[in-house]
Motif scaffolding. Sequence first.
Motif, PDB file in Angstrom:
ATOM      1  N   VAL A 129      -5.160  -5.058  -0.250  1.00  0.00           N
ATOM      2  CA  VAL A 129      -4.981  -3.845  -1.133  1.00  0.00           C
ATOM      3  C   VAL A 129      -4.766  -4.199  -2.569  1.00  0.00           C
ATOM      4  O   VAL A 129      -4.630  -5.542  -2.702  1.00  0.00           O
TER       5      VAL A 129
ATOM      6  N   HIS B 147       1.232  -1.335   0.235  1.00  0.00           N
ATOM      7  CA  HIS B 147       0.205  -0.441   0.336  1.00  0.00           C
ATOM      8  C   HIS B 147       1.178   1.194  -0.181  1.00  0.00           C
ATOM      9  O   HIS B 147       0.588   2.072  -0.581  1.00  0.00           O
TER      10      HIS B 147
ATOM     11  N   VAL C   5     -11.593  -3.111  -8.323  1.00  0.00           N
ATOM     12  CA  VAL C   5     -11.032  -3.537  -8.994  1.00  0.00           C
ATOM     13  C   VAL C   5     -11.363  -4.840  -9.892  1.00  0.00           C
ATOM     14  O   VAL C   5     -12.603  -4.790 -10.711  1.00  0.00           O
TER      15      VAL C   5
ATOM     16  N   ASP D  60     -17.231  -8.258   0.246  1.00  0.00           N
ATOM     17  CA  ASP D  60     -18.206  -7.397   0.754  1.00  0.00           C
ATOM     18  C   ASP D  60     -19.349  -7.773   0.968  1.00  0.00           C
ATOM     19  O   ASP D  60     -20.235  -7.007   0.867  1.00  0.00           O
TER      20      ASP D  60
ATOM     21  N   ASP E 207     -15.212  -0.455  -1.402  1.00  0.00           N
ATOM     22  CA  ASP E 207     -15.022   1.222  -2.020  1.00  0.00           C
ATOM     23  C   ASP E 207     -13.955   0.921  -2.956  1.00  0.00           C
ATOM     24  O   ASP E 207     -12.726   2.521  -2.614  1.00  0.00           O
ATOM     25  N   THR E 208     -13.584   0.544  -3.094  1.00  0.00           N
ATOM     26  CA  THR E 208     -11.677   0.201  -4.379  1.00  0.00           C
ATOM     27  C   THR E 208     -12.396  -0.143  -5.365  1.00  0.00           C
ATOM     28  O   THR E 208     -13.067  -1.628  -5.175  1.00  0.00           O
TER      29      THR E 208
ATOM     30  N   THR F 249      -2.138   3.912  -1.818  1.00  0.00           N
ATOM     31  CA  THR F 249      -3.944   3.468  -3.225  1.00  0.00           C
ATOM     32  C   THR F 249      -4.178   2.579  -2.257  1.00  0.00           C
ATOM     33  O   THR F 249      -3.189   1.044  -2.989  1.00  0.00           O
ATOM     34  N   GLY F 250      -5.585   2.265  -3.717  1.00  0.00           N
ATOM     35  CA  GLY F 250      -5.546   0.484  -3.461  1.00  0.00           C
ATOM     36  C   GLY F 250      -6.186  -0.467  -2.479  1.00  0.00           C
ATOM     37  O   GLY F 250      -6.198  -1.049  -2.628  1.00  0.00           O
ATOM     38  N   LEU F 251      -6.366   0.536  -1.368  1.00  0.00           N
ATOM     39  CA  LEU F 251      -6.608  -0.029  -0.193  1.00  0.00           C
ATOM     40  C   LEU F 251      -7.624  -0.172   0.499  1.00  0.00           C
ATOM     41  O   LEU F 251      -8.677   0.608  -0.053  1.00  0.00           O
ATOM     42  N   MET F 252      -8.253  -1.370   0.678  1.00  0.00           N
ATOM     43  CA  MET F 252      -9.472  -1.724   0.976  1.00  0.00           C
ATOM     44  C   MET F 252     -10.543  -0.878   2.068  1.00  0.00           C
ATOM     45  O   MET F 252      -9.360  -0.843   2.631  1.00  0.00           O
ATOM     46  N   SER F 253     -11.574  -1.164   2.388  1.00  0.00           N
ATOM     47  CA  SER F 253     -12.169  -0.474   3.800  1.00  0.00           C
ATOM     48  C   SER F 253     -11.700  -1.647   4.518  1.00  0.00           C
ATOM     49  O   SER F 253     -11.606  -2.427   4.302  1.00  0.00           O
TER      50      SER F 253
ATOM     51  N   SER G 215     -16.789  -2.574  -7.960  1.00  0.00           N
ATOM     52  CA  SER G 215     -16.214  -1.717  -6.467  1.00  0.00           C
ATOM     53  C   SER G 215     -16.328  -2.606  -5.249  1.00  0.00           C
ATOM     54  O   SER G 215     -17.336  -2.923  -4.794  1.00  0.00           O
TER      55      SER G 215
END
Length: 232
Positions: free
Chosen positions: A171, A28, A157, A112, A154-155, A34-38, A151
Amino acid sequence: MPKVVTDIQRADRPATDRLAGFGVATVHEAQGRTGLMSSRIRPIYRGPAISGTAVTATVAPGDNWMIHVAAEQCQEGDILVVSPVSFSESGFFGDLLGTLLQTRGVRGLIIDAGCRDIDDLQAMGFPVWSRAINAHGTVKETLGDVNVPVSCADTVVNPGDAIVADNDGVVVVPRRDVARVGALAQARVEREDKIRSRYAAGELGLDMNNMRPRLAEKGLVYVRQSDLEQDN
């Protein structure tokens, strides 16, 4: 129209495999935070880091049909990334689907939504990062998509992107950036090893990084406790 994309391009396998050794935090940081999921996506049990290439799927709330569809598209070294089209914490995934994916060489699941059969999944060594742990079951009625951009937590993919997951979270590394990010992560590890050895020898970060002048500029002062007691 719901669709399954069957011929996705995947990130370079050796470069992707290497990312697991760096871990989520280092990757990360290496790609500019960048690229880190919630943080709502957490491992269902503590285990080693994994990395792999993303196969993506969208699912309707409370409906895991498309996970079965996505399983056919999975190859050895993939990580399945599942995103509901609207909020749902039902238990989309359990030990039976874990067995199916594990047999196909899938390294883990990012979802998710909810997961269940936690003890069984841990016993069989299939890692899952999920939004919730929930025994509530699902149905098989509604179509979604497989191997389209999604998504998840919140990221964004894209199919074929590299995924790194460990006890710190998940990530995403864009497919074309994997080699570059790996090199940056290696440089970061080497730099941190030097810092760690200096800390272990008793050096302070304040002095190693010449922080004292900036702290003074910001107005930080040092006082003795006895002086504070006299002022009172």
